[in-house]
Each structure stands twice: as C-alpha cells, then as structure tokens.
Design a protein around this motif. Structure first.
Motif, PDB file in Angstrom:
ATOM      1  N   SER A  92       0.815  -1.224   0.000  1.00 14.05           N
ATOM      2  CA  SER A  92       0.000   0.000   0.000  1.00 14.05           C
ATOM      3  C   SER A  92       0.847   1.272   0.000  1.00 14.05           C
TER       4      SER A  92
ATOM      5  N   GLY B  29      -5.166  -9.001   0.395  1.00 13.40           N
ATOM      6  CA  GLY B  29      -5.955  -8.444   1.496  1.00 13.40           C
ATOM      7  C   GLY B  29      -5.533  -8.953   2.853  1.00 13.40           C
TER       8      GLY B  29
ATOM      9  N   LYS C 272      -5.042   3.299   4.256  1.00 11.55           N
ATOM     10  CA  LYS C 272      -5.846   4.437   3.767  1.00 11.55           C
ATOM     11  C   LYS C 272      -4.946   5.558   3.265  1.00 11.55           C
TER      12      LYS C 272
ATOM     13  N   ARG D  11      -3.360   4.242  -0.120  1.00  8.50           N
ATOM     14  CA  ARG D  11      -4.290   4.020  -1.235  1.00  8.50           C
ATOM     15  C   ARG D  11      -5.219   5.207  -1.487  1.00  8.50           C
TER      16      ARG D  11
ATOM     17  N   ARG E 281      -8.721   5.608  -3.792  1.00  7.19           N
ATOM     18  CA  ARG E 281      -8.860   4.409  -4.642  1.00  7.19           C
ATOM     19  C   ARG E 281      -9.563   3.279  -3.905  1.00  7.19           C
ATOM     20  N   LEU E 282      -9.495   3.297  -2.568  1.00  5.26           N
ATOM     21  CA  LEU E 282     -10.203   2.279  -1.792  1.00  5.26           C
ATOM     22  C   LEU E 282     -11.703   2.534  -1.822  1.00  5.26           C
ATOM     23  N   LYS E 283     -12.464   1.539  -2.144  1.00  7.66           N
ATOM     24  CA  LYS E 283     -13.927   1.662  -2.182  1.00  7.66           C
ATOM     25  C   LYS E 283     -14.502   1.130  -0.862  1.00  7.66           C
ATOM     26  N   PHE E 284     -14.159   1.831   0.203  1.00 12.80           N
ATOM     27  CA  PHE E 284     -14.533   1.360   1.529  1.00 12.80           C
ATOM     28  C   PHE E 284     -16.033   1.496   1.790  1.00 12.80           C
TER      29      PHE E 284
ATOM     30  N   LEU F  76     -13.670  -4.480   3.900  1.00  9.99           N
ATOM     31  CA  LEU F  76     -12.284  -4.362   3.454  1.00  9.99           C
ATOM     32  C   LEU F  76     -11.281  -4.635   4.573  1.00  9.99           C
TER      33      LEU F  76
ATOM     34  N   GLY G 292     -10.707  -1.727  -5.112  1.00 10.75           N
ATOM     35  CA  GLY G 292      -9.706  -0.681  -5.013  1.00 10.75           C
ATOM     36  C   GLY G 292      -8.451  -1.094  -4.260  1.00 10.75           C
ATOM     37  N   LEU G 293      -8.334  -2.376  -3.965  1.00 12.61           N
ATOM     38  CA  LEU G 293      -7.128  -2.844  -3.289  1.00 12.61           C
ATOM     39  C   LEU G 293      -5.938  -2.902  -4.239  1.00 12.61           C
TER      40      LEU G 293
END
Length: 342
Positions: A175, A189, A253, A256, A259-262, A268, A283-284
């Motif tokens: 990351s 992940g 966070k 990334r 870009r992370l779609k949390f 996630l 988004g990972l």
C-alpha cells in the motif's frame, strides 16, 4: 692307523649329519614364522599408508568442494551484472515471512530499496511480493522507508506486483507503492491482526500437574498458556490488537487514498482475503499484470535488474538449525505470542 682314523671320523660325520638333519626342520619353521610376521607388519604399514593417503584425498576433496560452493554462491557473483549507463527496472523480492532475520526482513528490503533508488540508472522499482505477512513492526519499517524514499526521489515510481499471495503485512508494504498490480487469481488483502496460542489448563489438571509461576508484576504472566484466562487480561490484549489493527488501517488508507472503495465494501478491513480480480473492484489493486508487463509497458524499461539482498545457501542452512528454529517452536507451542499482521 689311517683306517682307524677314517672309521672314527666317519662316525663323527654321521653324528654331525644326523644332528644337522634334526635341527634343520626347526630352523625352517622359525624362518617361515619370521617371514609371516614380516609380511603381516609390512601389510599393516602399507594399509596405514593407504588409509592416510585416502584421508588426505577426501579432506582435500571436501575443502575444494566447500571452496567452490562458496565461490559459486558468493553474492558478488550471483548479483546481476549490468553495464554502466544502462537504464533498468530495479526488482526487489518480498518473499516469505516478513520477520527479523528472514529473507523478507526490514533490514534487507530497506537496504535493497536504498541501493535501487540511489542508482542513477534506475527508472522504476518493482516490489515483487509473494508473502503471507508477518511482523507489524518489520512491515511498518518498510512502509515508512518507501514513503521517505519516494519523497527524496519523486522521479522514481514504486510498483508493487503481487504474485501468488500479498496478504496482511505484505499488503501493508504494497500500500506504500505508487500502484499495485496482481494476477486475477492472486490472493490479496487479509487486513487484520492476530495473536494465537494454546491453552493447557485442563490437561494439567487431568494429569495432576501443578503450574507454579512467580512474577514481580500482577499481569506479567498473562500470556502463559498453562494458566486460566482472566477476563480483564483478555480485554486488555484485545485493545493491543485493535490498536495495531487501526495503525494498519490508517497506513493502508494513507497509501491508497480514494482508490479504496470502503463505503461500498465495509468488509475491506475485516481480515478477509480476495482474488486479484475481486481486489481490483474493491480498489485494493490498480490493475492486473505481472512484473514483466509493468517493466515493459508501465515503466517502459524491460531490462530488469535484481537488487534483492539474499542469504547465501550456507546462511540459510545455518538458520534452519539455529535460533530461528527454537523461536518458531516456542511460538508454535504458545510460549511466545508476538502479534502478527495477518
């Protein structure tokens, strides 16, 4: 007179001849015995000489073998050679357990990163990752150094490429890169923290064994697997793990960003793991691809030079039978419980 003398001498000669005939077999037997002893001694001496020669031969052969192995596996010989002034993509392997003393230790990876960034011919850096994670401390060291070096050398981009596995502490490191790539079937992940051991309290009671622990602090032995758990100590340990987990989440966070779609995927940071194809949608990762593709099409230099720092075969052999074995055994038995990002 002459006849009498002849008769006397004839009798004497017969007596001497008879005595010599009786003595001859005895002398012959003694001679044979000495010859046999002489042969045995000579054979023993020759055998000792042969053994000594063979011993010297095998010792010399062993020495030559070890010398040749050291020469062949010398880091200076195994490193990729490059011509000065030749542009290249620097490759750094992050393979196996991320822990102190391992191939993926912070010391080795950080040293490799510094060498790669400082090389004027480096046009981009690939972190090729195949790791289940490991120590949060070691992962944090590497993460921070990547961030620092990226600021010092803004013209050099870092790309994390996950092959089979980029989980937990390995994803922590990834990351920090500018972009993350993975194969569609890669496992990505596992953003979570774990600490596991065993409990043998019931076993000790069944065997009639009494556990005696002497400490100078009330909670000094709270991780002892041979003592019953206490509710307040269990809650305390959870706060330690939660704090480490929050540090992990904040770093991911930060690396990334948006870009992370949390919001669409609140799971996630639950510790679950996904394929590269699933991770792309969450988004990972940024795209699907391997190291060759990134070097050729993203960095634009398909001349890949390996900057990884690896142990010699002798060091790896020694570690298998050294302190690391005892440490792993202690962790497996629950005698040590260092948290791990997994």
């Amino acid at each position: 007179m002459s006849d009498q003398w002849k008769e006397e001498n004839s009798d004497n000669w017969k007596e001497q001849s008879s005595a010599q005939k009786q003595q001859a077999p005895q002398d012959s037997t003694d001679t044979k015995t000495w010859k046999l002893l002489e042969k045995a001694v000579l054979a023993s001496v020759q055998e000792q000489k042969r053994s000594r020669r063979w011993g010297i031969f095998f010792k010399s052969l062993t020495f030559l073998y070890l010398f040749g192995a050291i020469f062949l596996f010398s880091p200076s010989l195994t490193m990729d050679k490059k011509s000065p002034g030749t542009s290249h993509t620097a490759l750094i392997e992050v393979r196996g357990m991320i822990a102190d003393g391992e191939e993926a230790s912070a010391d080795k990876i950080v040293s490799a990163l510094r060498h790669a960034f400082q090389d004027s011919d480096t046009k981009g850096i690939i972190l090729r990752i195949n790791s289940p994670g490991g120590s949060p401390v070691q992962s944090g060291y590497i993460y921070d150094e990547i961030q620092r070096l990226r600021q010092l050398y803004p013209h050099i981009k870092v790309y994390a490429v996950i092959s089979d596995l980029g989980a937990s502490g390995a994803y922590y490191i990834a990351s920090a890169a500018d972009e993350i790539y993975a194969d569609k079937a890669s496992l990505v992940g596992s953003i979570g923290v774990t600490a596991a051991s065993f409990g043998f309290v019931g076993t000790l009671e069944m065997l009639g064994i009494e556990r005696r622990v002497y400490t100078s602090g009330e909670h000094k032995a709270f991780l002892d697997p041979f003592q019953p758990q206490k509710a307040e100590e269990t809650e305390f340990w959870k706060t330690v793990l939660n704090t480490t987990h929050e540090q992990f989440i904040n770093s991911v966070k930060q690396g990334r960003g948006e870009r992370l779609k949390f919001d669409a995927h609140p799971e996630l940071f639950s510790g679950l793991i996904w394929t590269g194809e699933q991770a792309l949608k969450m988004g990972l990762v940024d795209a699907l691809g391997n190291s060759s593709l990134v070097a050729r099409e993203v960095i634009g230099v398909d001349n890949i030079q390996d900057f990884s720092i690896q142990d010699s075969p002798f060091d790896r052999f020694a570690k298998r039978f050294g302190a690391s074995v005892a440490e792993r055994l202690a962790i497996w038995l629950g005698l040590q419980q260092a948290p791990a990002i997994r």
